[in-house]
Design an enzyme around this catalytic site. Sequence first.
Site, PDB file in Angstrom:
ATOM      1  N   TYR A   1     -20.208 -14.389  43.661  1.00  0.00           N
ATOM      2  CA  TYR A   1     -21.129 -15.514  43.442  1.00  0.00           C
ATOM      3  C   TYR A   1     -20.723 -16.339  42.219  1.00  0.00           C
ATOM      4  CZ  TYR A   1     -25.806 -17.664  42.798  1.00  0.00           C
ATOM      5  OH  TYR A   1     -26.866 -18.519  42.642  1.00  0.00           O
TER       6      TYR A   1
ATOM      7  N   LYS B   1     -19.613 -20.184  42.140  1.00  0.00           N
ATOM      8  CA  LYS B   1     -20.458 -21.141  41.414  1.00  0.00           C
ATOM      9  C   LYS B   1     -19.685 -21.900  40.339  1.00  0.00           C
ATOM     10  CE  LYS B   1     -24.568 -21.069  43.251  1.00  0.00           C
ATOM     11  NZ  LYS B   1     -24.905 -22.173  44.176  1.00  0.00           N
TER      12      LYS B   1
HETATM   13  P1  NAI Z   1     -33.063 -19.640  49.214  1.00  0.00           P
HETATM   14  O1  NAI Z   1     -32.454 -18.428  49.839  1.00  0.00           O
HETATM   15  O2  NAI Z   1     -34.523 -19.819  49.318  1.00  0.00           O
HETATM   16  O3  NAI Z   1     -32.384 -20.971  49.776  1.00  0.00           O
HETATM   17  C1  NAI Z   1     -31.071 -21.040  50.260  1.00  0.00           C
HETATM   18  C2  NAI Z   1     -31.120 -21.677  51.623  1.00  0.00           C
HETATM   19  O4  NAI Z   1     -29.779 -21.904  52.080  1.00  0.00           O
HETATM   20  C3  NAI Z   1     -31.800 -20.796  52.668  1.00  0.00           C
HETATM   21  O5  NAI Z   1     -32.861 -21.500  53.277  1.00  0.00           O
HETATM   22  C4  NAI Z   1     -30.673 -20.467  53.646  1.00  0.00           C
HETATM   23  O6  NAI Z   1     -31.106 -20.321  54.992  1.00  0.00           O
HETATM   24  C5  NAI Z   1     -29.743 -21.637  53.479  1.00  0.00           C
HETATM   25  N1  NAI Z   1     -28.371 -21.326  53.893  1.00  0.00           N
HETATM   26  C6  NAI Z   1     -27.668 -20.209  53.633  1.00  0.00           C
HETATM   27  N2  NAI Z   1     -26.456 -20.284  54.184  1.00  0.00           N
HETATM   28  C7  NAI Z   1     -26.367 -21.499  54.771  1.00  0.00           C
HETATM   29  C8  NAI Z   1     -25.339 -22.173  55.465  1.00  0.00           C
HETATM   30  N3  NAI Z   1     -24.148 -21.609  55.690  1.00  0.00           N
HETATM   31  N4  NAI Z   1     -25.593 -23.425  55.937  1.00  0.00           N
HETATM   32  C9  NAI Z   1     -26.798 -24.016  55.741  1.00  0.00           C
HETATM   33  N5  NAI Z   1     -27.816 -23.407  55.081  1.00  0.00           N
HETATM   34  C10 NAI Z   1     -27.597 -22.171  54.597  1.00  0.00           C
HETATM   35  O7  NAI Z   1     -32.609 -19.611  47.681  1.00  0.00           O
HETATM   36  P2  NAI Z   1     -32.793 -20.678  46.494  1.00  0.00           P
HETATM   37  O8  NAI Z   1     -33.109 -19.907  45.295  1.00  0.00           O
HETATM   38  O9  NAI Z   1     -33.674 -21.786  46.890  1.00  0.00           O
HETATM   39  O10 NAI Z   1     -31.282 -21.185  46.324  1.00  0.00           O
HETATM   40  C11 NAI Z   1     -30.892 -22.532  46.406  1.00  0.00           C
HETATM   41  C12 NAI Z   1     -29.605 -22.717  45.616  1.00  0.00           C
HETATM   42  O11 NAI Z   1     -29.873 -22.546  44.226  1.00  0.00           O
HETATM   43  C13 NAI Z   1     -28.499 -21.738  45.971  1.00  0.00           C
HETATM   44  O12 NAI Z   1     -27.261 -22.401  45.940  1.00  0.00           O
HETATM   45  C14 NAI Z   1     -28.577 -20.730  44.847  1.00  0.00           C
HETATM   46  O13 NAI Z   1     -27.362 -20.050  44.650  1.00  0.00           O
HETATM   47  C15 NAI Z   1     -28.936 -21.635  43.685  1.00  0.00           C
HETATM   48  N6  NAI Z   1     -29.523 -20.955  42.542  1.00  0.00           N
HETATM   49  C16 NAI Z   1     -30.808 -20.484  42.601  1.00  0.00           C
HETATM   50  C17 NAI Z   1     -31.340 -19.866  41.501  1.00  0.00           C
HETATM   51  C18 NAI Z   1     -32.756 -19.436  41.461  1.00  0.00           C
HETATM   52  O14 NAI Z   1     -33.219 -19.023  40.367  1.00  0.00           O
HETATM   53  N7  NAI Z   1     -33.493 -19.500  42.562  1.00  0.00           N
HETATM   54  C19 NAI Z   1     -30.545 -19.595  40.287  1.00  0.00           C
HETATM   55  C20 NAI Z   1     -29.227 -20.186  40.316  1.00  0.00           C
HETATM   56  C21 NAI Z   1     -28.756 -20.822  41.419  1.00  0.00           C
END
Ligand code: NAI
Length: 301
Positions: free
Chosen positions: A166, A170
Site C-alpha cells: 500500500y 501510495k
Molecule cells: P472505502 O473502502 O470505503 O472506499 C474505497 C472504494 O473503492 C470502495 O467503495 C471500493 O468498492 C472501491 N474500489 C475498490 N477497488 C476498485 C476498483 N478496482 N475500481 C473501482 N472502484 C474500486 O475506503 P475509503 O477510506 O473511503 O478510501 C478511499 C481512498 O482514500 C482510498 O484510496 C484509500 O486508500 C484512501 N485513504 C483513506 C484513508 C482513511 O483514513 N479512510 C487514509 C488514507 C488514504
Amino acid sequence: MSDIRFDNRVAIVTGAGGGLGKSHALLLASRGAKVVVNDLGGSVDGSGGGSRAADAVVAEIKAAGGEAVANYDGVDTDEGAKKIVGTAKDAFGKLDIVINNAGILRDVSFMKMTDEDWEKVLRVHLYGSMYVTKAAWPLLRENGFGRVVFTTSAAGLYGNFGQTNYSSAKLGIVGLAKTLAQEGAKYDIRSNVIAPIAKSRMTETVMPPDMLAKLGPEFVSPLVAYLCSSDCQDNAQIYAVGGGYVSRVAIVEGQGVAYKGPMSVDDIAKRWGEINDLSAAKPLGNAMEAASQAMRVAMSS
Ligand code: NAI
C-alpha cells in the site's frame, strides 16, 4: 467572494460507492457538477463486486436534485478506465474533473506478503490512478481545463507497519501526480494530492469508535472540491486532511553541505549533523531545481 460552484462541470469520482468517494461525489453534485459515480462494489480486499453501491449514490444525488450516472468498471485495467471515461463522455459530452479515490487494502507483514498481495494493491491504487487519468487526459487537454485529485496516504508518505504494498503504491501516486502537474500546466490541468484520514470501512477496524465518530469524510471533501475548482491555481501539492485539520505537506531538502572536491568517508562522518539538519529546508519545484543544488556546488569547487 461568491460560492464555489461546479455548474457545467463533469466529474469522475472513482470508488465513489462508499466512504470518501461517496462524500466527494455528493458534495460536487450538490454544487452543480454532473458526476460519474464509479465503483465496482467489491470488499476492502478487492474481492467480489456489484452495482448496488454506485447505484445507491446515484439515487441519492438524483433525489437531492443533482445529476449523476453510475459506472461499475474497475479502475485497475486500461479497458475499465476507458469505459469509466467513456461513461462521462456518453452521458455528459465532456470531462473536467477526475478524482482518483478507489482503493483496497491487503495489509500483511513484508515476510508474509505474496506477489498477489503486492500486485493487486499496486494495480488498484497506482495503475488505477494512471489508467483513469491517461484515459481522461485527451479530454482534459481538449477542454483546456482539468482538475485531477489523487489520493495518497500517510502510509505512503511516512511508511506504516504491514503496508509495504500500500505505501509503495501510495507514494508512487505522488510521483505520478507531480509529473502530470508539470505536463498539464500549460493546458490548465492541475494535479494535486490529498493524504486523508477519515472514518470508512477501511479504518473502522483500526481506530476506536469515539475517534472515528469525529473523522467523518465530510471533513475531507471540501478540500477535494476546492482542488477541483477553477479558483485553485495550485499544482503538484500534497495536503493532509481530516477531522477539521488541513495542511500542506512537502518534500523538502536541507541546506546541505558543500564540500570542495570529492570528500572522504570521514568528511561525511564529521559533518553528519549538518547533512541531516533540516532547519533551513525548503521544498523544491521540480527535478531540475533539485539537481541544480548539486550542480551548483560541483561547478563552484
Ligand atoms: P472505502 O473502502 O470505503 O472506499 C474505497 C472504494 O473503492 C470502495 O467503495 C471500493 O468498492 C472501491 N474500489 C475498490 N477497488 C476498485 C476498483 N478496482 N475500481 C473501482 N472502484 C474500486 O475506503 P475509503 O477510506 O473511503 O478510501 C478511499 C481512498 O482514500 C482510498 O484510496 C484509500 O486508500 C484512501 N485513504 C483513506 C484513508 C482513511 O483514513 N479512510 C487514509 C488514507 C488514504
